[in-house]
Scaffold this active site. Structure first.
Site, short mmCIF file in Angstrom:
data_model
loop_
_atom_site.label_atom_id
_atom_site.label_comp_id
_atom_site.label_asym_id
_atom_site.label_seq_id
_atom_site.Cartn_x
_atom_site.Cartn_y
_atom_site.Cartn_z
N GLU A 170 -8.03 0.55 -5.80
CA GLU A 170 -6.40 0.27 -5.18
C GLU A 170 -5.84 0.25 -6.58
OE1 GLU A 170 -6.01 -4.27 -4.49
OE2 GLU A 170 -8.08 -3.75 -3.72
N SER A 221 4.08 -1.08 0.66
CA SER A 221 3.26 -0.31 -0.43
C SER A 221 2.78 0.88 0.21
CB SER A 221 2.01 -0.80 -0.81
OG SER A 221 2.43 -2.15 -1.91
N ILE A 233 -0.96 1.24 -0.43
CA ILE A 233 -1.75 1.17 0.63
C ILE A 233 -1.36 2.42 1.49
CG2 ILE A 233 -2.27 -1.29 0.79
CD1 ILE A 233 -0.31 -1.72 2.88
#
Length: 856
Positions: A535, A622, A603
């Site tokens: 991530e 995001s 994300i």
């Protein structure tokens, strides 16, 4: 679609109903996967139990009793959640949205099993619930499920009535930190920040009527069965050949021994039988359960891989007697794919190899809930497939699901669209001990058993943070027990040779290593394992705020508790390029230090999870797309950065106030070496030096009405790509565009249609800076669910919302009555718009149907 050949001797060529990835029904009904029906007739019947439940949002005494009067309860169909109305509804805090309802609720369903089924086996399957479900049939408790993640099932043979009405009652409970009933221990992943709360029966429910000698389901908890495991071995990619192996668990619940034969039809995507694998007769004693193994070398295979996700249907057939003169008693299809996967460490030959080719994995980290605003976590499967289309079209080939296992619908999506998955089980952000660790091991076992036929899963994630070497060995041993041949690796995020993150022993025990924000990288791990960045790029920005020069916002003015202050332009341009370059520039077999085998940007879609826009926005911002899947500029720039062919994108729009002068950003793929910027055909910029390989910047460009064009050139000076944006006029009208599942909106009580509402100019072009209220009126047999404005608490499930950057999206839910549904949109000063969809009948008889839910 694969070469048609004659099947093995003695097997007649035929077309299998509903080849891989399609939906259809045969005599056997809906399958476990919900994607295909067996072509071979057998005693197996699978009922879709999604329609026609009664629901009440409270705990009610004696609601399990068959005679209980539920006539005042709401009529709903599954998938259903009671958190669609209160999620995306209030400002996000450090622990996610806190005002969502977390409580016990009840569902009840009535149905009548045909008397002809008497004497057969009856099983229930729920594809999942958050967090617990106590299930009753005709007033008797048949089981309890508390893990809150995986599919689960119950044997209800002893409780159902044949030829008479039955009642299923489910007490679903998403109470915060509800402890395990038998031990009083909370589940580590039962937390709303990393696992947003969507209570209710949010996934498919089905019922199996089976012969007394049958193939088991891959549902270990409660049923203690493992289903059928299909995998290839000795794969020869260049020769298009592999040995296909089938390990089918068969159970004999008859009172006497039975001699049975298991066979498997390997069916191509065009419906032709590629081969039939037949085993030898096996005698099962009364009450015996046995795994029967088959294998056969098969030529002319097509292999699953990103970009070419070829799927087969392996139809397993159980016959009593011998392979020639036996009587078929059970049959069901498994949608799967065959591939070869290798996982290597090292700076030169390391990385992930699929079908003998090195593949750099690039994509997104996604919350496993993968929720939508206005409909919450009860997402029809066809809408999940919209995610797959958009992710694939952005040139991504990786999803790292986060914290808890992705749903069966989401994994069916990644199988179909060729997207490699990192599949976890359940955790939070730390290791665990005692009963909490045992819960994680048990959940991982269930995940492995249920999903091990899915070709898109290449990685099992044992933890969202580092775990001890002992725990990592337990998890890798679990994979070797339940998925020894699937071509998959077990690992977790954040392990390192640093003793603070598990140490060298943890790295050695893992089969791949994950990092977060490049914090846990180590040369020790790189030299031994593939490294996946799990991530990155956490900088947050809303879709509605273009830049510092666009009305009505003129920049992103935030509150005092907000961490990030980025406009859409900042997020999609300088920040996206810089954060991606960190991993792209250090990819294995690439330039730089050759560290990474893959990277997932955080994300995919704006989420109801925890965030850092405290007390300011109703979603964590995001995503590459917003919470209703409208693309943000970041989707386009990631498409370009991930593109295998020449591509570029002008960030933003070209409709500004007079006198505007600003930096224009163009994102170009790595094929491009120079970008020329033209305004109405005249050069206004020429950039030969990309920032972080991808971003070209043109400072001080004065806006002029018309067209701005970016032209990309290769190293030889040849034009290879161009793109343009054009000034629009003032908004004069609204436009509505409806979207439904293939085949149309189903009147099943849960299907969704959505409408895009746009403010357009006199030429029908979307006006990119329009932001104003639109009111909606709905007529016809459907419920209006509304849309979402992230900056406005309380915007969901209202008959109005604002356009953002000229567009927004609203949802309706079909009722059980078919008919024409008309939506009208109005706004002051704009011509109103009207659009209609017609829902089609969805037949249910005595509470039962074999017609499947809507999908692709």
């Amino acid at each position: 679609m694969g070469q048609a050949i004659e099947p093995a001797s003695g097997v007649r060529r035929r077309t299998v109903l509903a080849a891989a990835g399609a939906l259809a029904l045969g005599a056997a009904g809906l399958t476990r996967a919900g994607e295909a029906a067996a072509a071979t007739a057998s005693s197996r019947v699978v009922y879709n139990l999604n329609p026609d439940w009664r629901f009440v949002k409270q705990d009610v005494a004696n609601a399990q009793a068959p005679s209980f009067d539920d006539s005042a309860w709401a009529a709903v169909s599954v998938p259903h959640t009671f958190n669609d109305v209160d999620s995306f509804d209030n400002y996000i805090t450090s622990s996610g949205e806190s005002a969502v309802a977390m409580q016990p609720v009840w569902y009840r369903k009535r149905f009548t099993l045909p008397a002809a089924h008497a004497g057969q086996k009856v099983l229930l399957e729920f594809e999942g619930v958050r967090q617990a479900a106590t299930v009753y049939v005709n007033g008797t408790q048949v089981g309890l499920y508390e893990y809150g993640v995986t599919p689960f099932g119950f044997d209800i043979t002893g409780q159902v009535l044949f030829g008479a009405e039955n009642v299923i009652a489910v007490k679903a409970d998403n109470t915060k930190w509800r402890p395990e009933q038998s031990t009083g221990t909370a589940f580590q992943w039962d937390t709303r920040d990393f696992n947003p709360t969507y209570g209710g029966l949010t996934r498919n429910v089905r019922m199996y009527v089976l012969p007394r000698t049958y193939f088991t389901l891959p549902l270990y908890t409660n049923l203690r069965t493992v289903g059928t495991y299909v995998y290839p071995s000795v794969v020869n990619v260049s020769g298009a050949t592999a040995t296909v192996n089938v390990e089918a668990q068969v159970r004999n619940e008859q009172s006497a021994a039975r001699t049975v034969t298991v066979s498997a039809n390997v069916v191509q995507a065009d419906g032709q039988v590629r081969a039939t694998i037949t085993g030898s007769p096996v005698t099962l004693a009364a009450g015996q359960t046995q795994i029967v193994k088959l294998s056969q070398r098969i030529s002319g295979l097509r292999f699953w891989e990103p970009g070419r996700p070829y799927l087969y249907t392996v139809e397993v057939v159980l016959s009593e007697g011998g392979p020639v003169d036996g009587t078929v008693v059970d049959a069901y299809p498994i949608v799967t794919g065959f591939r070869k996967a290798e996982f290597k460490g090292g700076t030169s030959g390391g990385g992930v190899y699929i079908n003998d080719k090195h593949v750099f994995l690039t994509g997104y980290a996604v919350r496993a809930t993968n929720e939508w605003a206005a409909i919450g976590g009860a997402v029809p499967e066809w809408m999940t497939h919209l995610d797959g289309e958009m992710i694939r079209d952005s040139n991504a080939n990786l999803i790292r699901w986060m914290h808890i296992a992705a749903t069966p619908a989401n994994i069916r999506m990644t199988d179909r669209y060729g997207i490699v998955s990192v599949q976890p089980a359940g955790d939070k952000e730390s290791d665990a001990t005692g009963r909490q660790w045992e819960q994680r091991v048990e959940l991982m076992r269930d995940v492995l058993i249920y999903f091990r036929n899915s070709p898109s899963i290449l990685f099992w994630e044992a933890g969202n943070n580092w775990i001890t070497a002992e725990h990592m060995r337990q998890m890798t041993d679990l994979r070797r027990t339940w998925d020894p041949n699937g071509g998959r690796a077990m690992g977790c995020r954040a392990i390192s040779d640093d003793s603070a993150y598990g140490g060298t022993a943890a790295v050695d025990a893992a089969e791949y290593v994950g990092t977060m924000l490049n914090r846990h990288y180590s040369a020790y791990a790189r030299d031994r394992k593939p490294i996946i960045e799990c991530e990155y790029t956490r900088d947050e920005a809303p879709r509605r705020v273009w830049d510092n020069y666009s009305p009505p916002d003129f920049g992103y003015v935030t509150g005092p508790d907000v961490t990030y202050h980025l406009t859409s332009e900042d997020f999609a341009g300088p920040h996206a390029a810089a954060t991606r370059y960190e991993f792209w520039g250090q990819r294995i077999q690439g330039p730089g230090d050759r560290r990474y085998s893959g990277a997932a940007a955080l994300i995919w879609a704006d989420s109801n999870q925890h965030g850092r826009q405290y007390n300011w926005e109703c979603a964590r911002l995001s995503g590459r797309v917003d919470a209703v899947r409208i693309p943000k500029e970041s989707l386009h720039t990631f498409r370009v950065m991930q593109s295998p062919t020449p591509d570029l994108h002008i960030i933003g729009h070209w409709t500004y106030p007079a006198g505007t002068a600003k930096t224009v950003y163009v994102m170009a793929s790595s094929h491009v070496r120079r970008v020329q910027l033209l305004a109405n055909g005249t050069q206004v910029g020429n950039d030969t030096s990309a920032t972080q390989d991808f971003l070209y910047s043109f400072a001080g460009v004065g806006w002029q009405s018309g067209t701005i064009t970016a032209v990309g050139y290769d190293a030889a000076g040849q034009e290879i790509v161009r793109a343009s944006k054009t000034t629009t006029g003032a908004a004069t009208a609204l436009r509505l565009t409806p979207h439904t599942a293939p085949g149309g909106l189903r009147a099943d009580g849960s299907d969704i249609a959505f409408f895009d509402v746009e403010a357009v100019d006199a030429q029908g072009r979307r006006m990119p800076t329009h932001q104003a209220r639109v009111d909606f009126t709905l007529s016809g047999p459907a419920a209006f669910l509304g849309g979402f404005n992230p900056g406005k608490p309380g915007s969901v499930h209202k008959p109005y919302l604002d356009t953002e950057a000229g567009v927004n999206r609203v949802f309706i839910r079909a009722s059980r009555t078919p008919g024409t549904i008309t939506l009208r949109a109005t706004a002051p000063g704009l011509t109103a718009a009207t659009a209609s969809v017609t829902s089609v009948s969805f037949a249910v008889t005595a509470g039962l149907t074999t017609q499947p839910p809507a999908t692709y």
